[in-house]
Design a protein around this motif. Sequence first.
Motif, PDB file in Angstrom:
ATOM      1  N   UNK A 116       0.609 -14.393  18.941  1.00  0.00           N
ATOM      2  CA  UNK A 116       0.033 -13.914  20.219  1.00  0.00           C
ATOM      3  C   UNK A 116       0.647 -12.589  20.639  1.00  0.00           C
ATOM      4  N   UNK A 117       1.911 -12.366  20.290  1.00  0.00           N
ATOM      5  CA  UNK A 117       2.560 -11.097  20.663  1.00  0.00           C
ATOM      6  C   UNK A 117       1.897  -9.934  19.940  1.00  0.00           C
ATOM      7  N   UNK A 118       1.636 -10.123  18.655  1.00  0.00           N
ATOM      8  CA  UNK A 118       0.949  -9.056  17.907  1.00  0.00           C
ATOM      9  C   UNK A 118      -0.444  -8.828  18.487  1.00  0.00           C
ATOM     10  N   UNK A 119      -1.156  -9.933  18.702  1.00  0.00           N
ATOM     11  CA  UNK A 119      -2.541  -9.815  19.193  1.00  0.00           C
ATOM     12  C   UNK A 119      -2.579  -9.081  20.530  1.00  0.00           C
TER      13      UNK A 119
ATOM     14  N   UNK B 282     -16.492  -5.047  14.250  1.00  0.00           N
ATOM     15  CA  UNK B 282     -16.053  -6.283  14.905  1.00  0.00           C
ATOM     16  C   UNK B 282     -15.443  -7.258  13.893  1.00  0.00           C
ATOM     17  N   UNK B 283     -15.404  -6.863  12.603  1.00  0.00           N
ATOM     18  CA  UNK B 283     -14.889  -7.771  11.570  1.00  0.00           C
ATOM     19  C   UNK B 283     -13.362  -7.782  11.545  1.00  0.00           C
ATOM     20  N   UNK B 284     -12.741  -8.955  11.648  1.00  0.00           N
ATOM     21  CA  UNK B 284     -11.276  -9.024  11.534  1.00  0.00           C
ATOM     22  C   UNK B 284     -10.769  -8.393  10.234  1.00  0.00           C
ATOM     23  N   UNK B 285     -11.570  -8.450   9.163  1.00  0.00           N
ATOM     24  CA  UNK B 285     -11.151  -7.862   7.870  1.00  0.00           C
ATOM     25  C   UNK B 285     -10.750  -6.399   8.010  1.00  0.00           C
ATOM     26  N   UNK B 286     -11.431  -5.665   8.907  1.00  0.00           N
ATOM     27  CA  UNK B 286     -11.158  -4.229   9.072  1.00  0.00           C
ATOM     28  C   UNK B 286     -10.204  -3.980  10.238  1.00  0.00           C
ATOM     29  N   UNK B 287      -9.869  -5.032  10.943  1.00  0.00           N
ATOM     30  CA  UNK B 287      -9.089  -4.879  12.168  1.00  0.00           C
ATOM     31  C   UNK B 287      -7.753  -5.625  12.058  1.00  0.00           C
ATOM     32  N   UNK B 288      -7.688  -6.863  12.579  1.00  0.00           N
ATOM     33  CA  UNK B 288      -6.413  -7.590  12.561  1.00  0.00           C
ATOM     34  C   UNK B 288      -5.851  -7.713  11.145  1.00  0.00           C
TER      35      UNK B 288
ATOM     36  N   UNK C  41      -8.222  -6.125  29.418  1.00  0.00           N
ATOM     37  CA  UNK C  41      -7.902  -7.544  29.228  1.00  0.00           C
ATOM     38  C   UNK C  41      -8.150  -8.061  27.815  1.00  0.00           C
ATOM     39  N   UNK C  42      -9.197  -7.540  27.152  1.00  0.00           N
ATOM     40  CA  UNK C  42      -9.552  -8.146  25.860  1.00  0.00           C
ATOM     41  C   UNK C  42      -8.640  -7.606  24.759  1.00  0.00           C
ATOM     42  N   UNK C  43      -7.855  -8.493  24.181  1.00  0.00           N
ATOM     43  CA  UNK C  43      -6.871  -8.077  23.185  1.00  0.00           C
ATOM     44  C   UNK C  43      -7.269  -8.595  21.806  1.00  0.00           C
ATOM     45  N   UNK C  44      -6.405  -8.408  20.807  1.00  0.00           N
ATOM     46  CA  UNK C  44      -6.716  -8.858  19.446  1.00  0.00           C
ATOM     47  C   UNK C  44      -6.869 -10.374  19.374  1.00  0.00           C
ATOM     48  N   UNK C  45      -7.362 -10.840  18.230  1.00  0.00           N
ATOM     49  CA  UNK C  45      -7.610 -12.279  18.060  1.00  0.00           C
ATOM     50  C   UNK C  45      -6.402 -12.911  17.362  1.00  0.00           C
TER      51      UNK C  45
ATOM     52  N   UNK D 167     -19.744  -0.295  22.876  1.00  0.00           N
ATOM     53  CA  UNK D 167     -19.848  -0.688  21.474  1.00  0.00           C
ATOM     54  C   UNK D 167     -18.695  -1.629  21.138  1.00  0.00           C
ATOM     55  N   UNK D 168     -18.853  -2.399  20.076  1.00  0.00           N
ATOM     56  CA  UNK D 168     -17.757  -3.236  19.589  1.00  0.00           C
ATOM     57  C   UNK D 168     -16.715  -2.318  18.952  1.00  0.00           C
ATOM     58  N   UNK D 169     -15.470  -2.458  19.359  1.00  0.00           N
ATOM     59  CA  UNK D 169     -14.467  -1.484  18.951  1.00  0.00           C
ATOM     60  C   UNK D 169     -13.121  -2.171  18.811  1.00  0.00           C
ATOM     61  N   UNK D 170     -12.226  -1.520  18.053  1.00  0.00           N
ATOM     62  CA  UNK D 170     -10.882  -2.066  17.839  1.00  0.00           C
ATOM     63  C   UNK D 170      -9.884  -0.911  17.859  1.00  0.00           C
ATOM     64  N   UNK D 171      -8.775  -1.095  18.551  1.00  0.00           N
ATOM     65  CA  UNK D 171      -7.730  -0.059  18.569  1.00  0.00           C
ATOM     66  C   UNK D 171      -6.364  -0.699  18.365  1.00  0.00           C
ATOM     67  N   UNK D 172      -5.568  -0.063  17.512  1.00  0.00           N
ATOM     68  CA  UNK D 172      -4.179  -0.488  17.338  1.00  0.00           C
ATOM     69  C   UNK D 172      -3.316   0.764  17.307  1.00  0.00           C
ATOM     70  N   UNK D 173      -2.029   0.581  17.533  1.00  0.00           N
ATOM     71  CA  UNK D 173      -1.148   1.748  17.521  1.00  0.00           C
ATOM     72  C   UNK D 173       0.185   1.362  16.880  1.00  0.00           C
TER      73      UNK D 173
END
Length: 325
Positions: free
Chosen positions: A290-293, A246-252, A278-282, A307-313
């Motif tokens: 906002x477009x990136x998020x 859930x840490x932005x350091x590893x995600x956004x 619905x839940x997108x990046x921060x 679980x807390x999770x993050x996906x990007x493509x």
Amino acid sequence: SQKVKDAVLIPRYARVNEHKLTVQKAIKSFQNEGYTLVDCPEDLRELKLKEFCIDRHLHDMLIFHQKTDFHAHPLYVSGNIILQDKASCFPAHVCQAPKGAHAIDACAAPGNKTSHLSALMKNTGKIWAFDLDSRRLDLLKRLTNKAGCKNITPVHGSFLETNPEDAQFSNVEYLLLDPSCSGSGIISRLDHLVDDEDEKENDGKDSNGQTQEERLKNLSDFQISIIQHAMKFPKAKRIVYSTCSIHPDENEHVVKAILKNNPDFELAKRDSVLPTWERRGIPSEIDGNKDFADCLVRTVPAEDLTNGFFVSCFIRKSAAESNKR
Ligand code: SAM
């Protein structure tokens, strides 16, 4: 603790292994056993015992009451259903590898996402599944065999040491990257709760004597190197990066660094990355963009019951796009 309570509240997710069973047949089988198919309630905690529903976002996912235990169920024992958290089923869907494609799962073991990708590719094409850890790779071999996967080539070794120019990879277009992360999103695993206790007892340092900040920096450097290596595969066109952090350091922040340093790639737009989730990046963690998020997917345990999770493509910019630069 709150974490334990959350873990208990997560419903039982069962992915239908489409190598062995259609979703319709799985539904019939559960109905024959006395389960009732209902429309998914807005709040999944309202599912009653012996009720189940088809997930709204993933066609191959069934959802049961949190107290349902399938570990001895014949469909689980035979590999017809796979007990996998909903969020961890996002990456293979987002990958969108078609039949016959060549794909790489770079950090694959124990292999639930590999087996999911294999099912979505209908057991055609080819998936190279890398893992550094031979014990975990053995588990991947067992799990993917049990699941009936026939298009997977397990490879023991570091993905970072593979040669992207190797002729065997010349048609690899799809890469799934689920590298080691802090695991801070995992709430239903007791070993993670123990990790947290360790941190507290050691003045905030983990068993390697690292502070949380140092640990996250090391992890994100590694995660960035995995993505950048994937981008070197000559035909790579769709690269899915995920974490159970859930840490932005590893995600956004990782996404931001990649976009800055790899001008040939951009983020796939929301319309091909679980558009109805619905839940997108921060935005504030990615330069307020906002477009990136909006291209990114996040899950929050207490609200999404996963679980807390993050996906990007990441997708390769078209030739025309690149020429504009
Ligand atoms: N994708 C897996 C799944 O869904 O079952 C979970 C992967 S787990 C988060 C990360 C994995 O990356 C670990 O099994 C670890 O051994 C592996 N790993 C770490 N560094 C690696 C590297 N350089 N090359 C390949 N695998 C690596």
